[in-house]
Each structure stands twice: as C-alpha cells, then as structure tokens.
Design a protein around this motif. Structure first.
Motif, mmCIF file in Angstrom:
data_model
loop_
_atom_site.group_PDB
_atom_site.id
_atom_site.type_symbol
_atom_site.label_atom_id
_atom_site.label_comp_id
_atom_site.label_asym_id
_atom_site.label_seq_id
_atom_site.Cartn_x
_atom_site.Cartn_y
_atom_site.Cartn_z
ATOM 1 N N UNK A 140 0.804 -1.215 0.000
ATOM 2 C CA UNK A 140 0.000 0.000 0.000
ATOM 3 C C UNK A 140 0.834 1.261 0.000
ATOM 4 N N UNK A 141 2.105 1.139 0.387
ATOM 5 C CA UNK A 141 2.993 2.302 0.382
ATOM 6 C C UNK A 141 3.791 2.384 -0.909
ATOM 7 N N UNK A 142 4.505 3.496 -1.037
ATOM 8 C CA UNK A 142 5.311 3.748 -2.226
ATOM 9 C C UNK A 142 6.731 4.136 -1.836
ATOM 10 N N UNK A 143 7.579 4.214 -2.847
ATOM 11 C CA UNK A 143 8.990 4.529 -2.625
ATOM 12 C C UNK A 143 9.151 5.813 -1.818
ATOM 13 N N UNK A 144 8.352 6.807 -2.120
ATOM 14 C CA UNK A 144 8.477 8.086 -1.422
ATOM 15 C C UNK A 144 8.209 8.008 0.066
ATOM 16 N N UNK A 145 7.396 7.039 0.496
ATOM 17 C CA UNK A 145 7.110 6.888 1.927
ATOM 18 C C UNK A 145 8.362 6.485 2.698
ATOM 19 N N UNK A 146 9.161 5.599 2.118
ATOM 20 C CA UNK A 146 10.416 5.180 2.757
ATOM 21 C C UNK A 146 11.395 6.345 2.784
ATOM 22 N N UNK A 147 11.559 6.997 1.622
ATOM 23 C CA UNK A 147 12.499 8.108 1.552
ATOM 24 C C UNK A 147 12.146 9.242 2.488
ATOM 25 N N UNK A 148 10.847 9.534 2.591
ATOM 26 C CA UNK A 148 10.399 10.612 3.476
ATOM 27 C C UNK A 148 10.758 10.313 4.933
ATOM 28 N N UNK A 149 10.513 9.077 5.368
ATOM 29 C CA UNK A 149 10.788 8.715 6.767
ATOM 30 C C UNK A 149 12.267 8.865 7.094
ATOM 31 N N UNK A 150 13.121 8.422 6.173
ATOM 32 C CA UNK A 150 14.565 8.534 6.391
ATOM 33 C C UNK A 150 14.989 10.003 6.404
ATOM 34 N N UNK A 151 14.562 10.743 5.403
ATOM 35 C CA UNK A 151 14.952 12.146 5.271
ATOM 36 C C UNK A 151 14.514 12.977 6.475
ATOM 37 N N UNK A 152 13.275 12.806 6.892
ATOM 38 C CA UNK A 152 12.759 13.621 7.993
ATOM 39 C C UNK A 152 13.556 13.397 9.266
ATOM 40 N N UNK A 153 13.830 12.127 9.587
ATOM 41 C CA UNK A 153 14.550 11.837 10.833
ATOM 42 C C UNK A 153 15.960 12.423 10.784
ATOM 43 N N UNK A 154 16.637 12.250 9.655
ATOM 44 C CA UNK A 154 18.000 12.769 9.545
ATOM 45 C C UNK A 154 18.032 14.295 9.570
ATOM 46 N N UNK A 155 17.159 14.914 8.799
ATOM 47 C CA UNK A 155 17.178 16.375 8.719
ATOM 48 C C UNK A 155 16.667 17.022 10.002
ATOM 49 N N UNK A 156 15.792 16.342 10.732
ATOM 50 C CA UNK A 156 15.357 16.858 12.034
ATOM 51 C C UNK A 156 16.531 16.975 13.006
ATOM 52 N N UNK A 157 17.575 16.187 12.778
ATOM 53 C CA UNK A 157 18.783 16.250 13.612
ATOM 54 C C UNK A 157 19.875 17.109 12.989
ATOM 55 N N UNK A 158 19.546 17.777 11.877
ATOM 56 C CA UNK A 158 20.491 18.709 11.284
ATOM 57 C C UNK A 158 21.496 18.098 10.330
ATOM 58 N N UNK A 159 21.268 16.871 9.887
ATOM 59 C CA UNK A 159 22.222 16.181 9.028
ATOM 60 C C UNK A 159 21.871 16.330 7.544
#
Length: 268
Positions: A140-159
């Motif tokens: 039910x999910x798509x490629x962007x769902x995985x990428x979004x989860x990774x990106x958000x967590x990393x960028x929330x920490x300033x990386x």
C-alpha cells in the motif's frame, strides 16, 4: 520493472544476505587501530568463498575489491588500501555476495576505538533512520514513503541526506527496480508489491548533503570533509510487511552489543 520473488527465491536471497551478514560479523572483530582495509578485504573474500559464494562487488562495474570501505568523510565506494585505521576513525563497510544465483548486499558503519559523542550521535540517528524507512516498506505504500521517513529523521537532527546515491531493488542482479532514495514525498513513486526485495541504505552526512568524487572514479566524499555514516539492510515484502533478509546480529555478537532493534522485522 519490479521483479517479485516467490518464497523459494526469497529463501535463496536470505542465504546470500546472511553470508554477507556473517562476513560483517567477522570483520567487526578485526576493526581496530593499526589494521588496514586491505587486510579486511582479504578476510572478507576468503570467508565468502569458504561459504560457497562469490564476492558480489569484485569485478562488478570493474570494481577492484570485495569490500567497499569508506572511512570518515568517505561516503561510499572507497577502495581498500594499506593505510592503517586510526583511533577515533569511523569506517563504513559495504559487502556483497552471490550465492545460488542471488545477491546479498549489506553495510554497517563501525567505530574504530573511541569516537567523539558527535559522531556517535550521527551513527545512532542514521541507524534509526534505516529502521524508520524499513517500517514504511509495506503493501500500500510507495517509494516516497520510505524516503520521506529517512529524510525527515536525519534532517530533524540537522544532518545532510545524500541525494545522488540511493538504495535499490535486489535479486539476480545487484541493482534492480525500483531505486530507493533516502529522501522523498509521501505517496510518491513506485508502489510496493508482494514478494519484492530491496536494499534500503541511508547515507547521512554530519554536515552538507553535497558530495564529490575522487579521481579513482569510485570513492565518494562529503563536499565539506565532515564524516558520513552508512547502514544497509536487505528487506523483502512478505504478507504485506517488511521482513529482514540480512541481520546485524553477527556484528553485535562480535562487539558484545545486545539489541532488539530487528525483532519486529524477523521471519516468524
């Protein structure tokens, strides 16, 4: 085109992935100040062949070695050499193996001796982002769902999240559809299908997301010279949910680490 695998093929892929997992577990015991990455490469090749497998990277696109070893500011695709590791380094080790006609592809970033708290935090967050991404790899999910989860967590920490290098589908060839970026938007990209297998691999930089390449044609560096971390698992979509084909258990056993992080993704 996404190539789904049946249960028998996924079991063969698990065997390949586990060869790589055990190889990284053996490497984990050897990583210390004074050891060279060429020594690690030889250990890895010997073990993979002893398992009736073939090094998956050696000769792939003309890569010259069994391991990609990328210390400190190297992001990925570092070529083993005779320079000794030093106290306080980190080193990303990416390894592949072919067994029964299928690839395994798996990576972990190791500490060399004692590293700074700032670097420890980068490693922690990068590994967390890997599992957040894996959790989104479901029917039910798509490629962007995985990428979004990774990106958000990393960028929330300033990386910085590397854009030019991505995860990928996996099977009888090293790189299958779909590409699996570590950034994206929810609900975008190719839709996941039962039986598919992918390598999810966040590459996260302490500073800028920008990268550059050495003249060797392989080694990727951060543009600002700050360190980068890389963790990778092979994951299959089984009964609508993510199931790990690879494991960090052998690494943790070697390093004396207790962890339950993989429990929700194990085969029942």
């Amino acid at each position: 085109m996404i190539i789904p695998k049946n249960s028998e093929e996924l079991e063969l892929m698990r065997e390949s992935a586990q060869v790589v997992s055990r190889t990284l577990g053996i490497i984990a015991k050897e990583i210390k100040p004074g050891v060279t990455t060429l020594q690690l490469d030889k250990i890895a090749e010997d073990y993979i062949r002893s398992e009736g497998a073939v090094p998956g990277f050696l000769g792939l696109y003309d890569f010259p070695n069994t391991l990609c070893v990328s210390p400190n500011a190297q992001v990925v695709h570092g070529i083993p050499n005779d320079k000794p590791l030093e106290e306080g380094d980190i080193i990303s080790v990416d390894c592949g193996a072919i067994k029964n006609g299928f690839y395994g592809d798996h990576a972990y970033t190791f500490e060399v001796g004692e590293v700074s708290p700032e670097i420890k935090q980068l490693l922690k967050v990068t590994k967390e982002s890997l599992y957040l991404g894996i959790r989104e790899f479901k029917l039910g999910n798509r490629v962007g769902d995985v990428g979004y989860a990774i990106q958000k967590h990393a960028e929330d920490h300033g990386y910085g999240v590397v854009r030019e290098l991505v995860g990928h589908g996996l099977g009888r060839t090293m790189h299958e559809d779909p590409e699996m970026p570590n950034y994206g938007k929810r609900g975008r990209g190719k839709k996941f299908v039962e039986g598919m297998a992918v390598a999810i691999e966040p590459m996260i930089n302490l500073g800028t997301k920008r990268i550059k390449q050495l003249r060797d044609g392989w080694t990727i560096l951060t543009a600002d010279g700050r360190v980068s971390a890389h963790f990778e698992h092979d994951v299959a979509l089984v009964d609508g949910n993510p199931q790990l084909l690879s494991t960090f258990d052998y690494i943790y056993e070697s390093l004396g680490i207790k962890s339950e992080e993989e429990n929700e993704f194990r085969k029942e």
